[in-house]
Design a protein around this motif. Structure first.
Motif, PDB file in Angstrom:
ATOM      1  N   PRO A 247     -49.962  17.340   3.259  1.00  0.00           N
ATOM      2  CA  PRO A 247     -49.829  16.948   4.609  1.00  0.00           C
ATOM      3  C   PRO A 247     -49.597  15.362   4.735  1.00  0.00           C
ATOM      4  CG  PRO A 247     -51.328  18.708   4.557  1.00  0.00           C
ATOM      5  CD  PRO A 247     -51.076  18.357   3.290  1.00  0.00           C
ATOM      6  N   LYS A 248     -50.296  14.619   3.797  1.00  0.00           N
ATOM      7  CA  LYS A 248     -50.275  13.339   3.694  1.00  0.00           C
ATOM      8  C   LYS A 248     -49.227  12.653   2.813  1.00  0.00           C
ATOM      9  CE  LYS A 248     -54.723  12.958   5.623  1.00  0.00           C
ATOM     10  NZ  LYS A 248     -55.997  12.384   5.220  1.00  0.00           N
TER      11      LYS A 248
ATOM     12  N   PHE B  78     -47.582   4.210   2.196  1.00  0.00           N
ATOM     13  CA  PHE B  78     -48.749   3.156   1.395  1.00  0.00           C
ATOM     14  C   PHE B  78     -48.235   2.623   0.154  1.00  0.00           C
ATOM     15  CE2 PHE B  78     -52.368   2.550  -1.346  1.00  0.00           C
ATOM     16  CZ  PHE B  78     -53.347   1.756  -0.084  1.00  0.00           C
ATOM     17  N   GLY B  79     -47.308   3.575  -0.608  1.00  0.00           N
ATOM     18  CA  GLY B  79     -46.977   3.194  -1.986  1.00  0.00           C
ATOM     19  C   GLY B  79     -45.974   2.069  -1.886  1.00  0.00           C
ATOM     20  N   LEU B  80     -45.214   1.925  -0.726  1.00  0.00           N
ATOM     21  CA  LEU B  80     -44.146   0.964  -0.739  1.00  0.00           C
ATOM     22  C   LEU B  80     -44.895  -0.280  -0.773  1.00  0.00           C
ATOM     23  CD1 LEU B  80     -41.200   0.044  -0.132  1.00  0.00           C
ATOM     24  CD2 LEU B  80     -41.561   0.355   2.283  1.00  0.00           C
TER      25      LEU B  80
ATOM     26  N   LEU C  48     -47.758  -5.263  -5.907  1.00  0.00           N
ATOM     27  CA  LEU C  48     -47.825  -5.459  -7.206  1.00  0.00           C
ATOM     28  C   LEU C  48     -46.677  -6.286  -7.954  1.00  0.00           C
ATOM     29  CD1 LEU C  48     -49.000  -1.734  -8.242  1.00  0.00           C
ATOM     30  CD2 LEU C  48     -50.126  -3.990  -8.699  1.00  0.00           C
ATOM     31  N   PHE C  49     -45.439  -6.164  -7.216  1.00  0.00           N
ATOM     32  CA  PHE C  49     -44.145  -6.713  -7.572  1.00  0.00           C
ATOM     33  C   PHE C  49     -44.314  -8.132  -7.525  1.00  0.00           C
ATOM     34  CE2 PHE C  49     -40.177  -8.469  -7.279  1.00  0.00           C
ATOM     35  CZ  PHE C  49     -39.721  -8.325  -8.276  1.00  0.00           C
TER      36      PHE C  49
ATOM     37  N   LEU D  78     -47.321  -9.978  -6.994  1.00  0.00           N
ATOM     38  CA  LEU D  78     -48.405 -10.115  -8.268  1.00  0.00           C
ATOM     39  C   LEU D  78     -47.811 -10.538  -9.567  1.00  0.00           C
ATOM     40  CD1 LEU D  78     -51.557 -10.739  -8.273  1.00  0.00           C
ATOM     41  CD2 LEU D  78     -51.784  -8.244  -8.952  1.00  0.00           C
ATOM     42  N   THR D  79     -47.052  -9.368  -9.986  1.00  0.00           N
ATOM     43  CA  THR D  79     -46.423  -9.503 -11.233  1.00  0.00           C
ATOM     44  C   THR D  79     -45.835 -10.873 -11.470  1.00  0.00           C
ATOM     45  OG1 THR D  79     -46.233  -7.191 -11.227  1.00  0.00           O
ATOM     46  CG2 THR D  79     -45.276  -8.214 -12.928  1.00  0.00           C
TER      47      THR D  79
ATOM     48  N   GLU E 218     -47.764   9.572   4.065  1.00  0.00           N
ATOM     49  CA  GLU E 218     -48.731   8.394   4.263  1.00  0.00           C
ATOM     50  C   GLU E 218     -48.807   7.979   2.857  1.00  0.00           C
ATOM     51  OE1 GLU E 218     -52.787   9.585   5.418  1.00  0.00           O
ATOM     52  OE2 GLU E 218     -53.572   7.534   4.664  1.00  0.00           O
ATOM     53  N   ARG E 219     -48.599   8.723   1.968  1.00  0.00           N
ATOM     54  CA  ARG E 219     -48.597   8.442   0.615  1.00  0.00           C
ATOM     55  C   ARG E 219     -47.422   7.386   0.322  1.00  0.00           C
ATOM     56  NH1 ARG E 219     -45.668  11.280  -3.226  1.00  0.00           N
ATOM     57  NH2 ARG E 219     -46.016  13.360  -2.568  1.00  0.00           N
ATOM     58  N   LYS E 220     -46.154   7.883   0.539  1.00  0.00           N
ATOM     59  CA  LYS E 220     -44.924   7.160   0.412  1.00  0.00           C
ATOM     60  C   LYS E 220     -45.004   5.732   0.909  1.00  0.00           C
ATOM     61  CE  LYS E 220     -42.121  11.231  -0.463  1.00  0.00           C
ATOM     62  NZ  LYS E 220     -41.050  12.074   0.048  1.00  0.00           N
TER      63      LYS E 220
ATOM     64  N   PRO F 288     -38.414   8.122  -2.406  1.00  0.00           N
ATOM     65  CA  PRO F 288     -39.303   7.424  -1.894  1.00  0.00           C
ATOM     66  C   PRO F 288     -39.484   7.148  -0.630  1.00  0.00           C
ATOM     67  CG  PRO F 288     -38.018   6.273  -3.404  1.00  0.00           C
ATOM     68  CD  PRO F 288     -37.609   7.681  -3.384  1.00  0.00           C
TER      69      PRO F 288
ATOM     70  N   ALA G 265     -47.973  -0.987  -1.503  1.00  0.00           N
ATOM     71  CA  ALA G 265     -48.579  -1.238  -2.972  1.00  0.00           C
ATOM     72  C   ALA G 265     -47.490  -1.614  -3.931  1.00  0.00           C
ATOM     73  CB  ALA G 265     -49.373   0.112  -3.279  1.00  0.00           C
ATOM     74  N   MET G 266     -46.278  -1.408  -3.909  1.00  0.00           N
ATOM     75  CA  MET G 266     -45.281  -1.504  -4.879  1.00  0.00           C
ATOM     76  C   MET G 266     -44.787  -2.881  -4.709  1.00  0.00           C
ATOM     77  SD  MET G 266     -44.997   0.988  -7.050  1.00  0.00           S
ATOM     78  CE  MET G 266     -43.643   0.649  -8.003  1.00  0.00           C
TER      79      MET G 266
END
Lengths: 287, 440
Positions: free
Chosen positions: A251-252, A259-261, A267-268, A270-271, A255-257, A44, A263-264
């Motif tokens: 290639p992105k 952005f994911g951090l 979300l955490f 918020l949970t 960026e995905r990872k 990740p 988002a996680m």
């Protein structure tokens, strides 16, 4: 296996008789191996090593691109964020002078605006990587009937991804051909290539894992001179080009990872908040 | 439970609107004040999760459709272009592709919760049937959606599945040609699949509205499976279940996000990253994981037509489930024997899934076939394992459910949601068990 079973299976699931007939007959290959130390873009938090991507691009450009197209890649991709030649000074990769000069060295086909005649001109960052062959029959004709696959998403299209590419071109061709195996003319044995060599096997025991590949060993020591003075061994070249192809397949992904951090974490939190709201709202209900 | 309305218009506008279109009253009664059993556990949160997933799939799908090109020459590259060049296209595309898997995961939990707590029984038969309709529509939608990226598995999966229709006698071939829009899976097929893939989710949304309507007439079932007796047994849906569902949704989203951001390709097949080529058939054609059990049932039968019939029967049998189950006790909390059989059924579904993912003649134990042929196949093969699995799948619905309801002795069932089992005299520890026909 009886003929009846074959027929039955063919009826049962169409075309699946093919699977039935061949599943047990090997079609096995050695498990792809990652280079020692693994891939630094794994996991990740993994990120690409820019120097490695640059070396990998050089291997692709000087070796692979002679036969393999990368139809989904544009020169501008090399200078985009996360790309091998990204420069923060040029957020628009089309302005990146290094990418421009890399593109300029390659000739691409175009149409002359005045005469309509087909012409060749130096590429710009907005151009696609040109394909080495005009069409599939031409590619096959130049490669003994085999079609060199497009490499744009090859890292996602093969089980094992970059480790498969590394094993295939960096380790597989160095493996000695097992005694008792007759390699057909124009083919090469590679233990990491998925195939079935049992019909060419005359040795003792079960046929070795692997297959016959039409691609001659593509890499050789010193075949590519790295600008950063990295020793140009076969394994180094294989490792670098596998990393480059892993990047090119998506290639992105950095960026995905990243952005994911975010988002996680969001979300955490918020949970947690919703959980305590739940406990508070339900505190007086016996259930 | 529905009927009386607790809504009181507070402003002049609300009063004006309420006498013309009582939509606020409707929303209030169905989504806010709706009386809901207070003992629902987390298995009941999957309805909300499913509604959210449908929403996510529709929203991401609409954006994807703005960039996707439904043409055999461009479809594959257009999906890649969405990932590479569209702003946050990678996010939208991965959310949509993994969202399908999450949607099915949630629907399977939802279905198994129904089976365990007997929610399909009277008076919720229509609710259950509408759920089965949604599930069937989901399968059709997911299948057509999987064809759109036009990879190798997309194409050859479409070939295998559409060819199944051809097994129908007399009309099969004509129907297949009609479905394809030609004589093979080709551009017209891709175009109509795209069109229908866009349409179906809205059909699903329509049936979801009916599903919720049918839920709100009898109200929710609950883990005890007994009817709500009084207002003391319930809490208003909002805020009690909005917050509980909200928490479950957050946990579910965390899992969903883990797939989207860190392993977006793990549920897919690597070969679907190879552009569709009608001339090269992949060695193993397998559907996505959520359809594997049905695929295993299809392949378990040596006759193609029978296989197709059995595969559709595996879904059709769900529709008549309320009349196959003879037990009047809803919740399996009080049916230990039924619980055991349901557990085996769950296992059978997993085994069928495993069988669907592997080639039919692959040995189960060791690497060599046993050499003993039972009828047409080696006894040590996926074929026979899937036959055992399929046999149990149908036996569970057609034999276990009707017979067990008449023969088993269920545990004492509580009188109401608020009362514990032992407070009821009939459940005194004298061994007097509730008669099976006694309504819980």
């Amino acid at each position: 296996m009886s003929k009846m079973l074959r027929k039955g299976l063919a009826l049962a699931a169409l075309g699946l008789a093919l699977i039935g007939g061949q599943a047990m007959a090997a079609s096995e290959a050695d498990e792809p191996r990652a280079p020692s130390g693994g891939w630094n873009f794994d996991g990740p938090f993994g990120k690409f090593d820019m120097a490695q991507l640059q070396r990998g691009y050089k291997v692709y450009r000087e070796v692979c691109s002679a036969c393999h197209a990368m139809d989904l890649m544009y020169f501008r991709n090399l200078g985009q964020k996360g790309g091998p030649f990204y420069d923060p000074k040029y957020p628009n990769p089309n302005d990146n002078p290094y990418v421009k000069s890399l593109a300029k060295d390659i000739q691409v086909k175009d149409i002359d605006n005045d005469t309509g005649d087909p012409v060749q001109r130096p590429a710009t960052p907005a151009d696609k990587f040109p394909a080495p062959f005009p069409n599939e029959p031409a590619a096959r004709a130049s490669n003994g009937g085999a079609l060199p696959p497009d490499l744009s998403v090859i890292s996602k299209a093969r089980e094992g991804g970059p480790s498969y590419i590394y094993s295939l071109v960096g380790l597989g061709f160095n493996a000695p051909v097992p005694a008792g195996l007759t390699v057909p003319a124009g083919k090469y044995f590679n233990p990491y290539f998925v195939g079935d060599v049992s019909s060419a096997w005359h040795g003792k025991g079960p046929a070795p894992k692997g297959g016959f590949i039409s691609m001659p060993p593509p890499l050789a020591p010193g075949k590519v001179t790295f600008d950063d003075k990295t020793p140009s061994t076969v394994q180094q070249q294989a490792k670098d080009v596998a990393a480059f192809l892993a990047w090119a397949a998506e290639p992105k992904q950095e960026e995905r990872k990243a952005f994911g951090l975010g988002a996680m974490i969001y979300l955490f939190l918020l949970t947690v908040i919703v959980y305590f709201s739940y406990r508070r709202i339900w505190r007086n209900v016996s259930h | 439970m529905s009927g009386h309305s607790t809504y009181e218009p507070k402003t002049g506008f609300e009063r004006w609107l309420d006498t013309r279109l009582p939509i606020i009253r409707f929303m209030n009664d169905t989504a806010l004040d709706f009386p809901t059993p207070k003992n629902l556990n987390y298995w009941w949160t999957f309805g909300g999760i499913l509604a959210l997933m449908l929403g996510i799939q529709i929203v991401t799908g609409i954006v994807l459709a703005m960039h996707y090109v439904p043409h055999v020459d461009y479809a594959f590259n257009s999906v890649e272009r969405i990932r590479r060049d569209v702003n946050y296209g990678w996010l939208i595309q991965f959310m949509h592709a993994n969202g399908a898997s999450m949607f099915f995961l949630a629907v399977y939990v939802h279905i198994f919760r129904n089976l365990y707590y007997g929610s399909y029984k009277a008076p919720r038969e229509v609710l259950w049937i509408l759920g089965c309709v949604i599930y069937l529509l989901m399968i059709i939608t997911a299948f057509m959606g999987y064809v759109l990226p036009w990879g190798q598995m997309s194409f050859h999966g479409a070939v295998v599945i559409t060819n199944l229709i051809g097994a129908l006698p007399v009309v099969g071939k004509s129907i297949t040609t009609w479905l394809w829009g030609g004589f093979a899976v080709d551009d017209p097929t891709l175009n109509r699949f795209f069109s229908l893939h866009y349409l179906m989710p809205f059909v699903i949304a329509g049936v979801v509205i009916l599903h919720i309507w049918a839920l709100h007439v009898p109200g929710n079932n609950n883990p005890k499976g007994v009817d709500v007796k009084s207002k003391a047994d319930t809490v208003p849906f909002h805020p009690y279940y909005t917050v509980k569902d909200g928490f479950a949704i957050c946990v579910f989203l965390l899992m969903y996000a883990t797939f989207v951001f860190y392993m977006p390709d793990v549920l897919g097949d690597a070969i679907n990253y190879v552009k569709a080529n009608p001339l090269v058939t992949p060695q193993h054609i397998v559907p996505e994981w959520y359809l594997l059990p049905f695929y295993a049932i299809l392949r378990a039968v040596p006759n193609k037509l029978m296989g197709v019939i059995l595969m559709f029967a595996a879904i059709a049998v769900l529709f008549i489930l309320p009349w196959l189950d003879t037990s009047k006790v809803r919740s399996m909390r009080y049916r230990p024997t039924a619980r055991l059989y349901l557990g085996i059924f769950f296992l059978a579904c997993l085994v069928l899934g495993f069988c669907g993912a592997n080639p039919p003649d692959q040995p189960i134990l060791g690497h060599e076939p046993s050499g003993f042929m039972l009828l047409d196949a080696d006894i040590n093969s996926i074929v026979w394992l899937s036959r055992i699995g399929a046999l149990y799948y149908f036996a569970y619905f057609l034999l276990v459910m009707p017979i067990l309801g008449l023969t088993e002795t269920p545990l004492p069932v509580p009188e109401g949601i608020s009362e514990p089992v032992l407070s009821h005299p009939a459940a005194a520890p004298t061994g007097a068990a509730a008669a099976p026909e006694k309504r819980g």
